[in-house]
Design a protein around this motif. Structure first.
Motif, mmCIF file in Angstrom:
data_model
loop_
_atom_site.group_PDB
_atom_site.id
_atom_site.type_symbol
_atom_site.label_atom_id
_atom_site.label_comp_id
_atom_site.label_asym_id
_atom_site.label_seq_id
_atom_site.Cartn_x
_atom_site.Cartn_y
_atom_site.Cartn_z
ATOM 1 N N ARG A 66 11.462 -18.029 -64.644
ATOM 2 C CA ARG A 66 12.741 -16.883 -64.146
ATOM 3 C C ARG A 66 12.338 -15.397 -63.768
ATOM 4 O O ARG A 66 13.108 -15.248 -62.923
ATOM 5 N N GLU A 67 11.759 -15.364 -64.704
ATOM 6 C CA GLU A 67 10.795 -13.891 -64.292
ATOM 7 C C GLU A 67 9.601 -13.924 -63.066
ATOM 8 O O GLU A 67 9.414 -12.247 -63.054
ATOM 9 N N LEU A 68 9.475 -14.572 -62.665
ATOM 10 C CA LEU A 68 8.350 -14.641 -61.630
ATOM 11 C C LEU A 68 8.779 -14.229 -60.606
ATOM 12 O O LEU A 68 10.457 -14.112 -60.213
ATOM 13 N N PRO A 69 8.122 -13.983 -59.296
ATOM 14 C CA PRO A 69 8.720 -13.241 -58.717
ATOM 15 C C PRO A 69 9.115 -14.315 -57.259
ATOM 16 O O PRO A 69 9.664 -13.515 -56.244
ATOM 17 N N VAL A 70 8.718 -15.200 -57.767
ATOM 18 C CA VAL A 70 9.057 -16.089 -56.941
ATOM 19 C C VAL A 70 10.069 -17.351 -57.465
ATOM 20 O O VAL A 70 10.296 -17.429 -58.316
ATOM 21 N N SER A 71 11.129 -18.090 -56.823
ATOM 22 C CA SER A 71 11.720 -19.158 -57.847
ATOM 23 C C SER A 71 10.828 -20.015 -58.200
ATOM 24 O O SER A 71 9.921 -20.148 -57.858
ATOM 25 N N ARG A 72 11.578 -20.547 -59.085
ATOM 26 C CA ARG A 72 10.816 -21.703 -60.408
ATOM 27 C C ARG A 72 10.654 -22.908 -59.132
ATOM 28 O O ARG A 72 9.227 -23.524 -59.535
ATOM 29 N N SER A 73 11.138 -23.415 -58.028
ATOM 30 C CA SER A 73 11.158 -24.133 -56.902
ATOM 31 C C SER A 73 9.366 -24.469 -56.710
ATOM 32 O O SER A 73 8.811 -25.106 -56.394
ATOM 33 N N VAL A 74 9.342 -23.222 -55.973
ATOM 34 C CA VAL A 74 9.088 -22.446 -54.988
ATOM 35 C C VAL A 74 7.734 -22.395 -55.821
ATOM 36 O O VAL A 74 6.008 -23.013 -55.324
ATOM 37 N N PHE A 75 7.754 -21.963 -57.383
ATOM 38 C CA PHE A 75 6.323 -22.172 -58.307
ATOM 39 C C PHE A 75 5.397 -23.505 -58.159
ATOM 40 O O PHE A 75 4.655 -23.426 -58.548
ATOM 41 N N LYS A 76 6.782 -23.748 -58.863
ATOM 42 C CA LYS A 76 6.368 -25.511 -59.618
ATOM 43 C C LYS A 76 5.319 -26.274 -57.941
ATOM 44 O O LYS A 76 4.459 -26.720 -58.070
ATOM 45 N N ARG A 77 5.669 -25.997 -56.793
ATOM 46 C CA ARG A 77 5.105 -26.649 -55.607
ATOM 47 C C ARG A 77 4.095 -25.432 -55.941
ATOM 48 O O ARG A 77 3.334 -27.052 -55.579
#
Length: 213
Positions: A66-77
């Protein structure tokens, strides 16, 4: 002509593209003079490096997704492929006086590890501890003076084959585990009590001369 030869081609009509300014993100925009199609050229190597760097920074930190500069879905993808990368150790060729060797299991996978007092030297992924897997690991490392092992048969055979001049030292911790397995922590017989005192005292030995009272 040299610049034109290096220009990308249109994905619509295959005509060579020409530069046409930049996007709002600062990337070079390319345009086809033949059909008018416009595009930007992605660099897969740079993209992959950025994705892997973001994934590694997150993995080695205490940050939540949640603290990353991108959404969790985008990060996981975008970083799903990073989990498939098998890390490789850089070989230095350094000869160590002693190396400790052991295997560990996690989620059905086995990893054989070679370590010194300060750091991990190298590792080998495999399905289980066996001669061929240990030989693959040992072959990548210069033979040390002493190999500290837990007594696993495949490892002992691999050392004799790959490091024939290396002396073998049984790990005190594993000796104590084996002793406790058979004698328990509170043996009843006097002989077993004496034996337990001996093997639990191994870690206190600091010279070649040992006095037993």
């Amino acid at each position: 002509m040299k610049k034109l030869a290096n220009s990308p081609r249109c994905g619509v009509c295959t005509t060579k593209l020409v530069k046409n300014g930049k996007t709002s993100a600062g990337k070079t925009r390319w345009r086809c003079k033949h059909c008018g199609a416009s595009t930007i050229q992605a660099r897969p190597d740079i993209t992959a490096k950025a994705q892997f760097t973001m994934w590694l920074d997150w993995l080695l930190s205490k940050k939540t997704q949640r603290e990353l500069p991108v959404s969790r879905s985008v990060f996981k993808r975008d970083t799903a492929w990073c989990w498939q990368v098998i890390p490789q150790a850089a070989s230095t060729g350094e000869i160590h006086r002693w190396i400790m060797l052991d295997g560990t299991y996690y989620q059905g996978m086995c990893v054989l590890i070679a370590v010194t007092k300060d750091h991990v030297i190298d590792w080998q992924f495999c399905d289980r501890e066996k001669i061929v897997a240990w030989e693959a690991l040992l072959a990548k490392i210069p033979a040390p003076d002493i190999a500290i092992v837990d007594g696993q048969r495949g490892l002992l055979s691999a050392i004799k084959n790959i490091w024939p001049e290396t002396k073998i030292q049984r790990c005190y911790f594993h000796i104590q585990l084996t002793g406790t397995k058979y004698l328990t922590r509170r043996p009843v017989l006097e002989a077993n009590k004496t034996l337990r005192v001996l093997y639990t005292s191994l870690t206190d030995v600091d010279s070649l001369v040992c006095f037993v009272n």
